[in-house]
Design a protein around this motif. Sequence first.
Motif, PDB file in Angstrom:
ATOM      1  N   LEU B 240       0.949  -1.105   0.009  1.00 41.30           N
ATOM      2  CA  LEU B 240       0.076   0.136  -0.209  1.00 41.30           C
ATOM      3  C   LEU B 240       1.535   1.398   0.045  1.00 41.30           C
ATOM      4  CD1 LEU B 240      -2.951  -1.143   2.649  1.00 41.30           C
ATOM      5  CD2 LEU B 240      -2.840  -0.049   0.457  1.00 41.30           C
ATOM      6  N   ARG B 241       1.842   1.291   0.218  1.00 40.09           N
ATOM      7  CA  ARG B 241       2.906   2.504   0.193  1.00 40.09           C
ATOM      8  C   ARG B 241       2.801   3.169  -0.604  1.00 40.09           C
ATOM      9  NH1 ARG B 241       8.650   3.872   2.205  1.00 40.09           N
ATOM     10  NH2 ARG B 241       9.357   2.507   0.677  1.00 40.09           N
ATOM     11  N   GLU B 242       2.821   2.430  -1.831  1.00 38.95           N
ATOM     12  CA  GLU B 242       3.477   2.542  -3.331  1.00 38.95           C
ATOM     13  C   GLU B 242       2.038   3.902  -3.366  1.00 38.95           C
ATOM     14  OE1 GLU B 242       4.483  -0.287  -2.502  1.00 38.95           O
ATOM     15  OE2 GLU B 242       6.659   0.106  -2.525  1.00 38.95           O
ATOM     16  N   ARG B 243       0.859   3.582  -3.040  1.00 41.90           N
ATOM     17  CA  ARG B 243      -0.305   3.186  -4.091  1.00 41.90           C
ATOM     18  C   ARG B 243      -1.134   4.591  -2.845  1.00 41.90           C
ATOM     19  NH1 ARG B 243      -4.048  -1.982  -4.963  1.00 41.90           N
ATOM     20  NH2 ARG B 243      -2.190  -3.196  -6.003  1.00 41.90           N
ATOM     21  N   VAL B 244      -1.464   4.707  -2.082  1.00 39.53           N
ATOM     22  CA  VAL B 244      -1.348   5.720  -0.388  1.00 39.53           C
ATOM     23  C   VAL B 244      -0.887   6.309   0.040  1.00 39.53           C
ATOM     24  CG1 VAL B 244      -3.641   6.560   1.030  1.00 39.53           C
ATOM     25  CG2 VAL B 244      -3.641   4.346  -1.149  1.00 39.53           C
ATOM     26  N   PRO B 245      -0.542   8.079   0.386  1.00 40.41           N
ATOM     27  CA  PRO B 245       0.611   8.769   1.081  1.00 40.41           C
ATOM     28  C   PRO B 245       0.278   8.404   2.445  1.00 40.41           C
ATOM     29  CG  PRO B 245      -0.467   9.743   0.153  1.00 40.41           C
ATOM     30  CD  PRO B 245      -1.094   8.660  -0.652  1.00 40.41           C
ATOM     31  N   LEU B 246       1.578   7.723   3.409  1.00 39.07           N
ATOM     32  CA  LEU B 246       0.641   7.861   5.124  1.00 39.07           C
ATOM     33  C   LEU B 246       1.063   8.922   6.238  1.00 39.07           C
ATOM     34  CD1 LEU B 246      -0.400   5.314   6.836  1.00 39.07           C
ATOM     35  CD2 LEU B 246       1.763   4.833   6.817  1.00 39.07           C
ATOM     36  N   TYR B 247      -0.085   9.729   6.715  1.00 41.76           N
ATOM     37  CA  TYR B 247       0.444  10.869   7.390  1.00 41.76           C
ATOM     38  C   TYR B 247      -0.126  10.917   8.797  1.00 41.76           C
ATOM     39  CZ  TYR B 247      -0.209  13.191   3.101  1.00 41.76           C
ATOM     40  OH  TYR B 247       0.224  13.752   1.639  1.00 41.76           O
ATOM     41  N   GLY B 248       0.272  10.803   9.688  1.00 39.89           N
ATOM     42  CA  GLY B 248       0.166  10.502  11.058  1.00 39.89           C
ATOM     43  C   GLY B 248       0.940  12.064  11.993  1.00 39.89           C
ATOM     44  N   PRO B 249       0.456  11.306  12.955  1.00 41.54           N
ATOM     45  CA  PRO B 249       1.422  12.584  14.491  1.00 41.54           C
ATOM     46  C   PRO B 249       2.558  12.351  14.595  1.00 41.54           C
ATOM     47  CG  PRO B 249       0.237  11.180  15.558  1.00 41.54           C
ATOM     48  CD  PRO B 249      -0.416  10.594  13.806  1.00 41.54           C
ATOM     49  N   GLY B 250       3.353  12.811  15.063  1.00 46.62           N
ATOM     50  CA  GLY B 250       4.954  12.553  15.889  1.00 46.62           C
ATOM     51  C   GLY B 250       4.377  10.740  16.442  1.00 46.62           C
ATOM     52  N   PHE B 251       3.181  11.211  17.417  1.00 44.75           N
ATOM     53  CA  PHE B 251       3.320   9.508  17.958  1.00 44.75           C
ATOM     54  C   PHE B 251       3.567   8.389  17.261  1.00 44.75           C
ATOM     55  CE2 PHE B 251       0.096  12.743  19.669  1.00 44.75           C
ATOM     56  CZ  PHE B 251       1.147  13.137  20.286  1.00 44.75           C
ATOM     57  N   SER B 252       3.263   8.383  15.663  1.00 43.90           N
ATOM     58  CA  SER B 252       3.561   7.225  15.032  1.00 43.90           C
ATOM     59  C   SER B 252       5.227   7.034  14.235  1.00 43.90           C
ATOM     60  CB  SER B 252       2.436   7.359  13.279  1.00 43.90           C
ATOM     61  OG  SER B 252       1.087   6.933  14.069  1.00 43.90           O
ATOM     62  N   PHE B 253       5.450   8.642  14.461  1.00 44.15           N
ATOM     63  CA  PHE B 253       7.154   9.163  13.133  1.00 44.15           C
ATOM     64  C   PHE B 253       8.171   9.156  14.281  1.00 44.15           C
ATOM     65  CE2 PHE B 253       3.121   8.417   9.929  1.00 44.15           C
ATOM     66  CZ  PHE B 253       3.665   7.531   9.757  1.00 44.15           C
ATOM     67  N   ASP B 254       8.205   8.290  15.109  1.00 48.90           N
ATOM     68  CA  ASP B 254       9.632   9.262  15.506  1.00 48.90           C
ATOM     69  C   ASP B 254      11.111   8.373  16.443  1.00 48.90           C
ATOM     70  OD1 ASP B 254      11.201  10.998  17.057  1.00 48.90           O
ATOM     71  OD2 ASP B 254       9.456  12.506  17.580  1.00 48.90           O
ATOM     72  N   GLN B 255      11.744   8.778  16.854  1.00 48.29           N
ATOM     73  CA  GLN B 255      13.132   8.046  16.957  1.00 48.29           C
ATOM     74  C   GLN B 255      12.667   7.064  18.005  1.00 48.29           C
ATOM     75  OE1 GLN B 255      15.353   8.249  15.657  1.00 48.29           O
ATOM     76  NE2 GLN B 255      15.472  10.608  14.770  1.00 48.29           N
ATOM     77  N   ASP B 256      11.409   6.549  18.210  1.00 44.73           N
ATOM     78  CA  ASP B 256      11.297   5.129  19.568  1.00 44.73           C
ATOM     79  C   ASP B 256      10.595   4.010  18.299  1.00 44.73           C
ATOM     80  OD1 ASP B 256       8.520   6.721  18.820  1.00 44.73           O
ATOM     81  OD2 ASP B 256       7.447   5.284  19.811  1.00 44.73           O
ATOM     82  N   VAL B 257      10.574   4.823  16.619  1.00 47.93           N
ATOM     83  CA  VAL B 257      10.314   3.697  16.419  1.00 47.93           C
ATOM     84  C   VAL B 257      10.289   3.506  14.512  1.00 47.93           C
ATOM     85  CG1 VAL B 257       7.108   3.245  17.107  1.00 47.93           C
ATOM     86  CG2 VAL B 257       8.770   4.558  14.323  1.00 47.93           C
ATOM     87  N   PHE B 258      11.693   4.621  14.271  1.00 46.81           N
ATOM     88  CA  PHE B 258      12.621   4.382  13.995  1.00 46.81           C
ATOM     89  C   PHE B 258      13.472   3.143  12.965  1.00 46.81           C
ATOM     90  CE2 PHE B 258      11.835   9.231  12.307  1.00 46.81           C
ATOM     91  CZ  PHE B 258      10.981   8.924  12.091  1.00 46.81           C
ATOM     92  N   PRO B 259      13.711   2.663  14.120  1.00 45.09           N
ATOM     93  CA  PRO B 259      15.300   1.469  13.993  1.00 45.09           C
ATOM     94  C   PRO B 259      14.598   0.347  14.042  1.00 45.09           C
ATOM     95  CG  PRO B 259      15.467   3.115  16.219  1.00 45.09           C
ATOM     96  CD  PRO B 259      13.913   3.214  15.753  1.00 45.09           C
TER      97      PRO B 259
END
Lengths: 306, 393, 334
Positions: B240-259
């Motif tokens: 789905l990543r190529e089809r629909v862009p994903l947005y979120g608050p910083g809670f879904s995208f920060d250093q705690d999940v990136f690794p």
Amino acid sequence: MDSLLLLEQALNGLTLGVMLFLMAAGLTLIFGVMGVINLAHGSLYMIGAFAGATVTARTGSFALGMLAGMAASALVALALELTLIRRLYARDHLDQVLATYALILIANESVKIVWGPQPIFLGTPEAFGGSVEIIPGVPYPAYRLAIIGTGLAAAAFLWWLIARTRLGMLIRAGTTHRAIVQALGVNIQALFALVFAIGGALAGLAGMMAGPLLAVQVGMGEQILILTFVVVVVGGLGSVRGAMAGAVLVGLVDTLSRAVLPVAVREVLPPSAADQVAANLGAVAVYLLMAVVLAIRPQGLVPRHA
Amino acid sequence: MSCTRRDLLGASAAVPLALATPALAQSGPIRIGMITTLSGPGAALGNDIRDGFNLVVKNAGGRLGGLPVEVVIADDALRPENGRAIAERMVRRERIQVLTGIVFSNVMLAVAPVVLPAATYISANAGPSQLAGEACHANYFNVAWQNDNLHEAVGQYVTQQGKRRAYLVAPNYPAGRDALTGFKRFFRGEVVAEQYTRLDQLDYAAELAAIRTAGPEAVYIFLPGGLGINFIKQYAAAGLRERVPLYGPGFSFDQDVFPAVGEDALGCFNSSQWALDLPVPANRQFVDTFEREYGRLPSLYASQGYDAALLIGSAIAATRGRVGDRAAFAAALKRADFQSVRGRFRFGNNNHPIQTIYMREVVKDEKGRIVNRTIGTAFEDHQDAYAAQCKLT
Amino acid sequence: MREPAPPHVRRGWIAAQAGLAVLVAAPFVLTALDRAWLLPTLTRMLAYGLGAAALDVVLGYGGLVSFGHGAFLGTGAYVAGALIHHAGAATPLLRWPVEIDGSLDALIAFPAAALAAGALAFLIGAVSLRTRGVHFIMITLAFAQMVYFLVLAIPEYGGTDGLMLPARHRLFDLPLDGDQPLYWVALVLLVGFLTIAQRSMEARFGLALRGARQNERRMRALGYPVFRIRLVAFTISGAVAGLAGAVLANQAGFVSPDLLSWQRSGELIIMVILGGQGTLFGPVLGAFALLLLEEELSAVTEHWMLVLGPLLLACVLFFRRGLWGQVVRAPAHG
């Protein structure tokens, strides 16, 4: 709801189904042969996942991790059988429940001490990272297909083991005529230990395969354990074929009811309330299935003496 | 306790033990209770809040506001009843007067009635709308944000990007409902569906299938910690990543999940009240010392824990450690007399922040690490939508 | 004509009366010592003691290993909690088929909690009691899970977030606020149940229940309606567990689905075994012991489960009489 979506959800149900089968097969064999109810079976699932995740992280190889997970669970199962479980064969089910419940507490806390309270998020193995268009227009995660494949392979192996080997013959004899097998001078102690180890290895395999889909964390074993109980009761206690039938049925009912119910409930309730109602009623469906099966066929769908 | 006779005597001896626990002496370090989530899928959040908070204490040699403090930490395991039991013990038995650390709003709402009559609470994360509006309290402060804030920013951003059909996913708990309320407050397009998931859910196969069928132009997820890790990975694996862009608050995208998610998060846009690259001196010091101390980059949660400790320190200094004088302590907190890693920071009438919200993009930095890069400002001096319902001034 | 009671029974009565004296004195002593904060913990102990003693009727005397008593505890708590919730919100609890309003009256709420939990136990028992052994364990567990998810499915009561209660119940127009009133309510309920249960376990009903555990076929041949006797015991046990739940709801001011969980069911069994099954007083002692262990050990180490687990194992393997058996030096059985 369109049919492609339904088909995709059925595949998801099958993924859950084969995991449940791996768990239920071990649980039901152990019950069938030794007459022991082992609540700590979920702990073997957890230990397999943790050991496998650690080896995967060290070596970078998921396959090695999988072997390590199975080996770790089998070894722990073996050690448990030799030190504790064999003392329980002659005890009543209450003692078995309590002793193995105590094992859950010990296993969870020990894993927490060794690996920490934070979950480990295991990556999907490289080879199965992408998706496959098994249904036209619907790319399906390759890893989930791999789980289904592995589960079916394990089921085939179990069938061969039980139906075609001497060990299998003893297991079959053990589930139906335990006393006679003992009287024939078979080393029943070794047989029991081996069955326990096989059950452990299957649980470890399931735990490791669940790793990338869920998370490797303390308490993961109990979540699947209760569903496994339902599978075993629905399929028929002690019956491996019953475990297969029950696992697929429970996997499908669980997934499909969770997929279909929200659509229906959303017609009458606002989204947040609808999803709460649907998610939990979806979970109830499995237990309802069990109640219905018990009402019609108390011995389960495929009882072991059939 | 076992069932032997001697141990039975040991058990009866334990009651006097409980009786003998001294009422906390007024001398000694000031005790700060930290109830947070350290196990389960939300563990990384509590971990970062704790580490950020402890960093301030450690940098100052075990002190806050110039006085020695002791941080008493307990894990709520993301269960409201656990949080409540811990709070009761801390407030009643141990007589702790300053508490902080709760990550999840459902735990916060369960704990608030126990804590607020007897102690001061400084939230480093959870900001349920109830406690910002009608149920606001003179002894409750939130140094992070009100729950809706970051989601409002993305709602506006997605609108600006010209996306007209959005599919929303959040866990079914107070902050999840606040999140989608916030997003919808500033999103002008059509909401295809609001999907609420279980707070302990880790497998999103069913949701992903539904998203594919719905065919939205944007997917918005508020899935903190481990929930987000799994969703983002499964989103990519389902193609789905190529089809629909994903947005979120910083809670879904920060250093705690990136690794854990790796490159699957690259290119996602998200909002935050803080960013790794904010050119504020206090922030540079925070990021440097955090990385040196813990060997990893801080997340927004860590920045909140850090700011909570700075804020509490400022009030301890202003009241010379008399944290039991709740009115004076609250007044000192409300002045927000500290150097926030976010730069400008002040409290509104409801003891919630008035602050700038930034938009960030997930990129690879020059060292090959996956980080957020600030790309712009969504709101300046932004206040939550519930402040008017609060009777505090 | 009664035989003189064996020594361990006499010792049991002395121990029970001493325990009661301690519990009656506790609020005064603790308040005088400025340790009143222990009272809520003691209230919880009394409530769990009530729940464990109720389970003992089916488990200890009936030999029926119910792994689902958390469902009855939780149902009682939710009924009591829902009545407070709706009274606070001034909305009806039920609109159809009859309209039922919320209530702050304990004389309505506590019986309602017992009635609802009892009715549930009747339904679950009617199906489960047709099975034996492992099946019974798993089926009670599965039904309890079903109740757990059904309660979670009610949006009004907060799902996994639990239900916050704005007040406590009132008894004869006196609110059960503060530490003491609820403590007394819990103590009276516990003593009342123990007295009645003790009598009926020695009466025909109890003898039949125990007889069916020893030899079901023989009891049947003697004309005892074994199934019906068990169902009655199961229903009463569930109702009393519901009563315990109502106390817990008032004590916590909060009702959480955790009360319905299988872990709670497991803990109730542990309390019974730890204290000594088939003794009624033992499970109460077991409840006190387990909660005390939790309270004290969790303050010392977060890994207190690592103490409880081996202890439980040791109990199962080596000390089958339980705590109460040690206190009264009862002869080992089973």
